[in-house]
Design a protein around this motif. Structure first.
Motif, mmCIF file in Angstrom:
data_model
loop_
_atom_site.group_PDB
_atom_site.id
_atom_site.type_symbol
_atom_site.label_atom_id
_atom_site.label_comp_id
_atom_site.label_asym_id
_atom_site.label_seq_id
_atom_site.Cartn_x
_atom_site.Cartn_y
_atom_site.Cartn_z
ATOM 1 N N VAL A 104 37.750 26.200 41.586
ATOM 2 C CA VAL A 104 38.762 26.882 40.778
ATOM 3 C C VAL A 104 39.525 27.840 41.686
ATOM 4 C CG1 VAL A 104 39.223 28.406 38.825
ATOM 5 C CG2 VAL A 104 37.349 26.756 38.682
ATOM 6 N N ILE A 105 40.839 27.652 41.767
ATOM 7 C CA ILE A 105 41.702 28.551 42.537
ATOM 8 C C ILE A 105 42.306 29.571 41.576
ATOM 9 C CG2 ILE A 105 43.772 28.713 43.973
ATOM 10 C CD1 ILE A 105 43.220 25.784 44.846
ATOM 11 N N ILE A 106 42.231 30.855 41.956
ATOM 12 C CA ILE A 106 42.745 31.927 41.100
ATOM 13 C C ILE A 106 43.724 32.788 41.901
ATOM 14 C CG2 ILE A 106 42.134 34.031 39.825
ATOM 15 C CD1 ILE A 106 39.475 32.682 39.099
ATOM 16 N N GLY A 107 44.935 32.959 41.367
ATOM 17 C CA GLY A 107 45.910 33.860 41.974
ATOM 18 C C GLY A 107 46.971 33.188 42.815
ATOM 19 N N ALA A 108 46.997 31.852 42.833
ATOM 20 C CA ALA A 108 47.925 31.126 43.703
ATOM 21 C C ALA A 108 49.376 31.431 43.352
ATOM 22 C CB ALA A 108 47.664 29.626 43.597
ATOM 23 N N ARG A 109 50.177 31.665 44.404
ATOM 24 C CA ARG A 109 51.615 31.873 44.230
ATOM 25 C C ARG A 109 52.409 31.432 45.457
ATOM 26 N NH1 ARG A 109 48.689 36.396 44.822
ATOM 27 N NH2 ARG A 109 49.305 37.988 46.342
ATOM 28 N N SER A 110 51.733 30.853 46.437
ATOM 29 C CA SER A 110 52.413 30.310 47.617
ATOM 30 C C SER A 110 51.709 29.009 47.993
ATOM 31 C CB SER A 110 52.359 31.311 48.772
ATOM 32 O OG SER A 110 52.916 30.758 49.942
ATOM 33 N N VAL A 111 52.272 27.887 47.559
ATOM 34 C CA VAL A 111 51.636 26.579 47.742
ATOM 35 C C VAL A 111 52.629 25.651 48.426
ATOM 36 C CG1 VAL A 111 50.492 24.647 46.569
ATOM 37 C CG2 VAL A 111 50.264 26.968 45.647
ATOM 38 N N ASP A 112 52.216 25.065 49.548
ATOM 39 C CA ASP A 112 53.087 24.150 50.285
ATOM 40 C C ASP A 112 53.212 22.810 49.545
ATOM 41 O OD1 ASP A 112 53.563 25.919 52.441
ATOM 42 O OD2 ASP A 112 51.616 25.414 53.306
ATOM 43 N N PRO A 113 54.308 22.070 49.785
ATOM 44 C CA PRO A 113 54.523 20.791 49.077
ATOM 45 C C PRO A 113 53.364 19.804 49.217
ATOM 46 C CG PRO A 113 56.530 21.451 50.220
ATOM 47 C CD PRO A 113 55.467 22.428 50.627
ATOM 48 N N ASP A 132 48.363 34.893 30.152
ATOM 49 C CA ASP A 132 47.148 34.910 29.340
ATOM 50 C C ASP A 132 46.244 36.114 29.594
ATOM 51 O OD1 ASP A 132 48.038 32.427 28.472
ATOM 52 O OD2 ASP A 132 46.845 31.334 29.944
ATOM 53 N N GLY A 133 46.419 36.769 30.749
ATOM 54 C CA GLY A 133 45.565 37.897 31.110
ATOM 55 C C GLY A 133 44.341 37.460 31.895
ATOM 56 N N MET A 134 43.820 38.366 32.699
ATOM 57 C CA MET A 134 42.689 38.045 33.570
ATOM 58 C C MET A 134 41.417 37.741 32.778
ATOM 59 S SD MET A 134 41.665 37.413 36.579
ATOM 60 C CE MET A 134 42.618 38.098 37.938
ATOM 61 N N THR A 135 41.235 38.381 31.618
ATOM 62 C CA THR A 135 40.039 38.109 30.811
ATOM 63 C C THR A 135 39.984 36.638 30.418
ATOM 64 O OG1 THR A 135 40.086 40.352 29.927
ATOM 65 C CG2 THR A 135 38.758 38.739 28.731
ATOM 66 N N SER A 136 41.102 36.126 29.929
ATOM 67 C CA SER A 136 41.173 34.718 29.526
ATOM 68 C C SER A 136 40.963 33.794 30.731
ATOM 69 C CB SER A 136 42.527 34.434 28.873
ATOM 70 O OG SER A 136 42.702 33.046 28.671
ATOM 71 N N VAL A 137 41.624 34.108 31.853
ATOM 72 C CA VAL A 137 41.513 33.265 33.047
ATOM 73 C C VAL A 137 40.071 33.203 33.535
ATOM 74 C CG1 VAL A 137 42.107 33.176 35.505
ATOM 75 C CG2 VAL A 137 43.908 33.470 33.801
ATOM 76 N N MET A 138 39.408 34.343 33.612
ATOM 77 C CA MET A 138 38.021 34.346 34.108
ATOM 78 C C MET A 138 37.077 33.666 33.125
ATOM 79 S SD MET A 138 38.104 35.416 37.142
ATOM 80 C CE MET A 138 36.332 35.387 37.394
ATOM 81 N N ASN A 139 37.293 33.885 31.837
ATOM 82 C CA ASN A 139 36.464 33.181 30.849
ATOM 83 C C ASN A 139 36.617 31.669 30.984
ATOM 84 O OD1 ASN A 139 35.047 35.210 29.477
ATOM 85 N ND2 ASN A 139 36.778 35.664 28.133
ATOM 86 N N GLN A 140 37.856 31.217 31.142
ATOM 87 C CA GLN A 140 38.103 29.781 31.302
ATOM 88 C C GLN A 140 37.464 29.246 32.589
ATOM 89 O OE1 GLN A 140 42.214 28.262 30.383
ATOM 90 N NE2 GLN A 140 42.615 30.429 30.018
ATOM 91 N N ALA A 141 37.604 30.004 33.675
ATOM 92 C CA ALA A 141 37.046 29.571 34.968
ATOM 93 C C ALA A 141 35.529 29.453 34.893
ATOM 94 C CB ALA A 141 37.449 30.560 36.066
ATOM 95 N N ILE A 142 34.895 30.447 34.291
ATOM 96 C CA ILE A 142 33.428 30.456 34.198
ATOM 97 C C ILE A 142 32.941 29.339 33.277
ATOM 98 C CG2 ILE A 142 31.470 31.809 33.317
ATOM 99 C CD1 ILE A 142 33.086 34.326 34.409
ATOM 100 N N GLU A 143 33.628 29.142 32.159
ATOM 101 C CA GLU A 143 33.257 28.053 31.234
ATOM 102 C C GLU A 143 33.442 26.687 31.905
ATOM 103 O OE1 GLU A 143 35.540 28.556 27.656
ATOM 104 O OE2 GLU A 143 34.658 30.541 27.259
ATOM 105 N N TYR A 144 34.536 26.532 32.621
ATOM 106 C CA TYR A 144 34.840 25.278 33.321
ATOM 107 C C TYR A 144 33.735 24.941 34.318
ATOM 108 C CZ TYR A 144 37.290 22.155 36.604
ATOM 109 O OH TYR A 144 37.629 21.118 37.438
ATOM 110 N N LEU A 145 33.328 25.931 35.118
ATOM 111 C CA LEU A 145 32.304 25.677 36.139
ATOM 112 C C LEU A 145 30.915 25.501 35.523
ATOM 113 C CD1 LEU A 145 33.564 28.176 38.868
ATOM 114 C CD2 LEU A 145 33.541 25.671 39.031
ATOM 115 N N THR A 146 30.632 26.249 34.483
ATOM 116 C CA THR A 146 29.331 26.107 33.805
ATOM 117 C C THR A 146 29.169 24.692 33.245
ATOM 118 O OG1 THR A 146 29.369 28.456 33.211
ATOM 119 C CG2 THR A 146 27.826 27.070 32.010
ATOM 120 N N ALA A 147 30.258 24.136 32.737
ATOM 121 C CA ALA A 147 30.222 22.776 32.174
ATOM 122 C C ALA A 147 29.971 21.717 33.246
ATOM 123 C CB ALA A 147 31.531 22.485 31.454
#
Length: 302
Positions: free
Chosen positions: A172-181, A203-218
């Motif tokens: 899970v990548i968090i905070g990306a804002r500079s991505v090459d083609p 969505d806010g950091m709370t939502s992002v972290m909850n989603q990231a943690i749920e995604y990885l736990t699954a």
């Protein structure tokens, strides 16, 4: 994460993965900012295992097959992988200080000795998923995620153990804002989960972290590694980084993310990278790193 850990620190004074000198002093800056005392005050047992030996001096062998300082990065990452593997074998929690982000190749290679299904949170302004074919610069600090996924120069891909060390579905990548083609294409092709600044703003950091943690736990991960590049934060808070990108994660959002990772109980290793004291203001970037380390390892306000 259990309350009291046996944490082993490893410094990686590596600046061969990029073009701006000074990031090799990052581990010293983080130590100077009080990392050990901060962790001990929380109640953890801390052992500083010292720095990986990285040759200093003028650069040689600048370019090999479109990669800058390939041998120097390979050697440092091989040593780091061996150190990290031995620490996990001894049931220590590896906490690695850098150094440029190419060192993550070594960290993840070492962790692959113990973890077959490692989850990775890549907290960064950049995706770091270039290969020598897509990199605009040839700087290896823009490639560690690709290398760890088994893509790129075989000398890097086969550090410590042959082949890929992590799975794309476990990243899970968090905070990306500079991505090459080329990175954008690879992310889509591999289906890597990315939360850009757009999602954090919307969505806010709370939502992002909850989603990231749920995604990885699954994914039934057997460990979780945090690879935190200080340029993931906005340069207002962390000026001492080599590749700053405006419009980043705030200081408080980052503390919240660390606190939520701590509360998840999943974390098994971490690294803090790209602290460059030469570009910094009164060691402020290292101070931020140590503050985030405090939150990540259970520091409470009350």
């Amino acid at each position: 994460m259990e309350k009291n850990l046996n944490i082993s620190l490893v410094g990686v004074p590596l600046d061969y993965g990029q073009s701006r000198r000074g990031v090799d002093m990052g581990p010293s800056a983080i130590r100077y900012a009080g990392a050990v005392a901060r962790l001990e005050a929380i109640g953890h047992q801390v052992t500083d295992t010292g720095d990986i030996a990285v040759p200093t001096g003028e650069r040689v062998g600048q370019d090999q097959e479109g990669l800058k300082n390939l041998d120097e990065v390979t050697n440092a990452c091989t040593d780091l992988a061996e150190r990290v593997a031995s620490l996990t074998k001894a049931e220590e929690f590896p906490l690695v200080f850098g150094g440029d982000h190419s060192m993550a190749i070594g960290t993840l290679a070492g962790l692959s000795e113990k973890y077959d299904n490692l989850g990775v949170i890549w907290y960064d302004a950049h995706a770091d998923i270039n290969t020598e074919a897509t990199s605009p610069s040839g700087n290896i600090h823009g490639m560690p995620l690709a290398v760890s996924l088994g893509m790129g120069h075989e000398q890097l891909v086969n550090i410590y153990k042959d082949g890929k060390k992590i799975k794309p579905e476990n990243v899970v990548i968090i905070g990306a804002r500079s991505v090459d083609p080329g990175e954008r294409e690879l992310i889509k092709e591999l289906g890597i989960k990315v939360f850009t600044m757009h999602e954090i703003d919307r969505d806010g950091m709370t939502s992002v972290m909850n989603q990231a943690i749920e995604y990885l736990t699954a994914k039934n991960i057997d460990g979780l590694h945090l690879s935190l590049d200080l340029d993931g934060l906005d340069p207002l808070y962390t000026p001492g980084v080599g590749t700053p990108v405006p419009g980043g994660i705030s200081y408080r959002e980052s503390h919240l993310a660390m606190e939520m990772l701590q509360d998840s109980g999943l974390l098994t290793s971490a690294e803090f990278v790209e602290v460059n004291p030469i570009l910094d203001d009164k060691n402020g970037t290292a101070d931020v790193a140590v503050g985030l380390i405090g939150s990540l390892f259970g520091e409470k306000l009350l």
